[in-house]
Structures are given as C-alpha cells and as structure tokens.
Design an enzyme around this catalytic site. Structure first.
Site, PDB file in Angstrom:
ATOM      1  N   ASP A  52       0.830  -1.201   0.000  1.00 41.05           N
ATOM      2  CA  ASP A  52       0.000   0.000   0.000  1.00 41.05           C
ATOM      3  C   ASP A  52       0.873   1.263   0.000  1.00 41.05           C
ATOM      4  OD1 ASP A  52      -2.847   0.932   0.416  1.00 41.05           O
ATOM      5  OD2 ASP A  52      -1.960   1.864   2.184  1.00 41.05           O
ATOM      6  N   GLU A  64      14.484 -15.263   0.809  1.00 44.77           N
ATOM      7  CA  GLU A  64      14.768 -16.322   1.786  1.00 44.77           C
ATOM      8  C   GLU A  64      13.841 -17.509   1.578  1.00 44.77           C
ATOM      9  OE1 GLU A  64      14.191 -14.492   5.613  1.00 44.77           O
ATOM     10  OE2 GLU A  64      15.875 -13.102   5.315  1.00 44.77           O
TER      11      GLU A  64
HETATM   12  C1  GLC Z   1      -4.346   2.920  -0.634  1.00 40.74           C
HETATM   13  C2  GLC Z   1      -5.547   2.032  -0.467  1.00 40.74           C
HETATM   14  C3  GLC Z   1      -6.683   2.853   0.027  1.00 40.74           C
HETATM   15  C4  GLC Z   1      -6.295   3.464   1.349  1.00 40.74           C
HETATM   16  C5  GLC Z   1      -4.996   4.251   1.250  1.00 40.74           C
HETATM   17  C6  GLC Z   1      -4.433   4.553   2.604  1.00 40.74           C
HETATM   18  O1  GLC Z   1      -4.531   3.857  -1.637  1.00 40.74           O
HETATM   19  O2  GLC Z   1      -5.832   1.363  -1.665  1.00 40.74           O
HETATM   20  O3  GLC Z   1      -7.854   2.090   0.176  1.00 40.74           O
HETATM   21  O4  GLC Z   1      -7.320   4.332   1.781  1.00 40.74           O
HETATM   22  O5  GLC Z   1      -4.013   3.521   0.573  1.00 40.74           O
HETATM   23  O6  GLC Z   1      -3.961   3.396   3.228  1.00 40.74           O
END
Ligand code: GLC
Ligand code: CA
Length: 559
Positions: free
Chosen positions: A218, A268
């Site tokens: 993310d 790993e």
């Molecule tokens: C990414 C995710 C989204 C989230 C953001 C903050 O863009 O896809 O859903 O709100 O990150 O974590």
C-alpha cells in the site's frame, strides 16, 4: 512487439508454476469485510472466505489478494492497522487464517496479502507509546512529529492537506503535531527509523512463514520522506518536481533501499515471495523502479482504469505498458476495478470524458448517482468487452470481487450508513468509496442476499439479487459464466508474454492482436457490427451475429 520467441523465464513449464507464477496470474481481490459472513454479524470474515474457496476455484483464478484483515478501528476500511501480525477478532483468528491458507493452497490458489507500511493506526501500540512519551523521545521518532508554529505550537507546522481532505497534521496537546497523509487515525511512520524497518521485515517473515505467497504494498511510493527544518507549504509541495526522486514526500530514490531489504526477505523463501507495488508516480520510468527484480518485482499500472472505453487510448496504454514492464524485467498488471474506484460496469455506463473516467464516476455519484446519465446495459456491455480483452493481454490481470457478476456501483447509500473517511472529511466534494464495497450478493433473495444470516454492514440495493451468484450460476449469458469460461481458456491458451498488433483494415474503432501461439483477440469499440476475422471462435463477450462482430464486443479466436 513482433518478436514471438518465448521469453526464457516462462519457457520452462516447472518454472512457470513455481518462481514465476505471478507473471501472468489472474489475481482476485477480496475485500474481506464485504465478501462472505460466516458467523452472521453482518461483517465478512476469514471463515466466510474459506467457505467460498470452491467458488474461487470454479471461477478459475490463480491467486487471491486479500485487502487488510488486521485488527483495526476501521477509520479507513482496515488500512489503519493496529497490529500487523494478527487478525481482526471480528474477522477471525490466526487459526482461521491458517485454515484459509490451507484451503486456498489445496485448491491451487496462491495468497497475496495487503501490507500497509506508510502509516499505522493511531491505536497501534507504538503510537500509544509515542503519545505518552515526551518530545524528542525514541518513541516519537518512529512517527513524524514536529513542533507547531506560534508561541505555544498552537498552529500546524504546515498547511498540508490530507488525501481525504482536511489538514494532514494533528496536534497532540504539548505543542507537537504528527503528520498523517491519510485520515487523522493514520499517523505516518518515520522510515528513517531502524526499528520501523526491522519491524516490517519481521512482519514480512511472519506472514511468509504462515504460507502467504506475496504482498500488495500500500502507498509504496510514500515511505521515504525528507522533511526540511522549515517545511514547505502545500502549494510549494505541489509545485515541486516529482520525477527527480527528491520530492520531500513522494517517490524518493531512497525508498528503493527499503525494498531492496524486503527483497532480501522475499528471497529467503522458495519460491521467493512476490510483491506488487501500489505506486502513484509521475512517469513510467519511475514506476519501473518499483517493479525491478531487486525491488518489489511488480507494480500496478492504473492506466486502463483511468481510460475511457476507447480503442486509441487502449492501444497506446497496452503498447507502452508492455514495453515498460519488459524493460524492468517485470510483467505488467491490468486492472479496471478495485476497492478505491467506481466499478467499471458503472464507469462505462457514463458519458466518456477523456482520460478522467474514474473522476467522472465520482462526479456522477456526487450529483445523486441516478439516471438519466447512466446507461446500465451499455456499461455492462462495454465492461464485458474490456475485461475479455484484458484477460488475453500478456501480464497479470487483477480482478475485484463482484466484477465477475457484472456488479455496478451502489449509488444511493444514505449518509448515515457511509463509512469511508473520504466522504466525511470532504463534504460535498468526495462521495467516498463505499459504493464499490457493498457486501456481495450470493443468493437471489434472503437475508443480505446470502452474504450472511443477519444483514450487511453496508446496505445492499434491491437490484443486487439479480446480480447474485445464484442468479448467474449456470446461465450461459451471465457475466459470471463469461468470466469462468474466459479464465479457464486463459489457462489453456497462456503463452509467452508477447503481443503483436494486427492490421484491422483502417477501422479506428477496432483493436486486433495476436499472441505467439495464434491466440487472437478482436475488440470492436464502435457501435456497429464489423466483419469477423478468420479463426476458430472461442468466446465472445456477447453473442456473435453470423459472421459479424457486434459493436462493443470482444471475441477470442484461434488461428
Ligand atoms: C491505498 C488504499 C486505500 C487506502 C490508502 C491509505 O490507496 O488502496 O484504500 O485508503 O491507501 O492506506
Ligand atoms: Ca462475520
């Protein structure tokens, strides 16, 4: 593009099922709270997923990407993580998780989990410690604290706005403020801190040891930050170049030092764990760095998702992304829908607005989300054509739960039922993402359309039953059966990561390409029928009419 020799990585059958399994995988994204509810509390859970493994196997996907399932106050749908090495008790236990991994693996399905390294939740143990500790303490150093301005620090250190609206700095009562690029409940980590780095390495090993095959990273482009003593204003930040690797917040060159360490952990394991970056960066060259074999290995491209249903846009995007991925030694990714955007069956039902399809979907929702602008049948027709083309492209296809049912966006969620912080922090400007996160309909009727035994955490509209698994199962004209047949054929036909465009006799509305083994795909983006090229007809997104390909239709041929 005309070189049809097999690429070495995928030429060996055993290697394809092993270390390179991800290169052309069909990956199905599960948003766990909205997939299937096994214990009847209105919230989808891990046992719900396990119970639906036969459904996933029959669908024919290669891997599941699981959005966050960690303990969370759900300030941002689970992307506010309290504890990275546990399961939200409302969703189940670690034992339930292990059972799910077993069930998926026995069905031949890999598992990718979402990892959220840019920020934790404000309920994370470390953030609680940071608040209790004084200014300048090691506890505060794990996050991004700054003194406020004004005599007593009563003014924010900078005027930065959060992604969800409002200020990106929050005071903690002693003159200091912490940075949160997303919701207030999502304090950004300080990735210069060695403990933060080590803790994430431990988390990667924790899940890899439990059998997880990979990670979706993310906000991968946000981890490395370099904040000068005097912070720039939001306007100054916006004006700064994002292609040099020197922007204070985004896509800094040093972020790849972090991923090089992660790669060490991935390697790993046998096969090595894989990763796909969510990286919103300025250029394809910048994106390629995330996809390198020394880094995360693969990166999302959201170009098709942001495009209109338009042959010229599609062709340009496909060509350039294949070239970029090849240059990075990676395979490309395709995606039309996910948990952050308006579902593509709905986007394609709205009037085109060059390159702004996602935004336009939000504008329609903000305006009340009702007809007349929305062409429901046309949207689904175009979505089916686009997806059938996408499933034949070299690279990985990312699918979002419910798109295999042809589900559209739920427009009319009352304000009191909405959950997304983007809606609450940005009144009248952003409707939020709840409309694509409504729990799935499994049955035609009944409580929450078979999602669970007692309601759903977001209200489902009356029309959901018609798009349920039960309604579509076995119906040859249904979107579910189209996905099943297409995914099964994709397996049979899969070949080297190459594509050759074929001449379509001057028709600008038609795209025609061939994969090295004679697998051909024709998409008619126009509205009128065209003559069908020669070849064995394998599947089409709507019925063919004699020897013609109807408008807004894709066909797969074999020559
Ligand atoms: C990414 C995710 C989204 C989230 C953001 C903050 O863009 O896809 O859903 O709100 O990150 O974590
Ligand atoms: Ca539940």
């Amino acid at each position: 593009m005309t070189d049809t020799r097999p690429v070495p990585e995928t030429s060996d059958e055993s290697a394809r099922s092993d270390a390179t399994w991800w290169r052309q995988a069909a990956v199905y994204q599960i948003y766990p709270r909205s997939f299937a509810d096994a214990n009847g509390d209105g919230i989808g859970d891990v046992r719900g997923i396990t119970s639906r493994v036969p459904y996933l196997k029959k669908l024919g996907i290669d891997a599941v990407w699981l959005s966050p399932f960690y303990p969370s106050a759900l300030a941002d749908g689970g992307y506010d993580v309290d504890d990275y090495r546990n399961v939200d008790p409302r969703l189940g236990t670690l034992d339930d998780f292990d059972d799910m991994v077993d069930a998926l693996h026995r069905a031949g399905i890999k598992l990718i989990v979402d990892i959220v390294p840019n920020h934790s939740s404000n309920r994370h143990e470390w953030f609680t410690q940071a608040l209790a500790a004084p200014k300048g303490s090691p506890e505060r150093d794990r996050y991004i604290f700054r003194d406020g301005l004004g005599d007593n620090g009563q003014l924010p250190p900078a005027d930065w706005t959060s992604a969800f609206g409002g200020l990106a700095w929050e005071p903690v009562g002693d003159g200091q403020w912490y940075m949160h690029y997303f919701a207030t409940e999502q304090p950004d980590f300080n990735w210069d801190n060695r403990e933060v780095r080590d803790d994430f390495l431990a988390t990667l090993r924790f899940w890899s040891d439990r059998g997880v095959d990979g990670f979706r990273v993310d906000v991968a482009h946000g981890l490395a930050k370099e904040l000068p003593a005097v912070l720039p204003s939001q306007a100054e930040l916006d004006a700064m170049e994002k292609t040099t690797g020197q922007h204070p917040l985004w896509d800094r060159d040093e972020v790849h030092e972090i991923y090089a360490e992660w790669r060490g952990v991935f390697n790993e394991y046998d096969p090595p764990r894989i990763a796909v970056a969510e990286a919103w960066v300025a250029t394809p060259e910048r994106r390629a760095r995330y996809a390198s074999a020394e880094g995360l290995g693969q990166a999302f491209n959201f170009d098709l998702l942001e495009a209109d249903f338009d042959s010229a846009q599609f062709r340009e995007i496909i060509t350039s992304n294949l070239e970029q991925a090849k240059g990075a030694g990676s395979s490309t990714t395709w995606v039309f829908s996910n948990h952050d955007v308006v579902r593509h069956a709905t986007r394609y039902g709205l009037p085109p607005l060059a390159g702004r399809a996602v935004k336009q979907g939000s504008e329609w929702l903000l305006a009340g989300g009702r007809e007349p602008e929305l062409d429901i049948a046309g949207g689904l027709r175009r979505a089916r054509a686009a997806t059938l083309m996408m499933l034949a492209l070299p690279g990985s296809a990312y699918l979002y739960q419910g798109e295999e049912l042809g589900l559209g966006e739920v427009a009319d969620i009352p304000a009191e039922n909405r959950q997304d912080p983007a809606f609450f922090r940005n009144p009248g400007v952003d409707i939020g993402r709840d409309g694509c996160r409504v729990p799935l309909p499994w049955t035609h009727e009944g409580s929450s359309f078979g999602f669970g035994s007692d309601g759903a955490h977001l209200p489902q509209p009356e029309w959901f039953g018609r798009f349920s698994v039960e309604a579509e199962d076995g119906d040859p004209g249904s979107t579910l059966e189209l996905y099943r047949r297409a995914l099964a054929l994709r397996h049979e036909l899969q070949t080297a990561e190459e594509l050759e465009w074929l001449d379509v006799g001057g028709s600008a509305d038609v795209l025609h390409f061939r994969r090295p083994n004679g697998w051909e795909v024709v998409t008619n983006f126009g509205t009128g029928p065209i003559a069908l090229p020669a070849g064995e007809r394998l599947i089409s997104s709507r019925p063919l009419e004699g020897d013609t390909l109807p408008g807004e239709t894709t066909v797969w041929l074999k020559n």
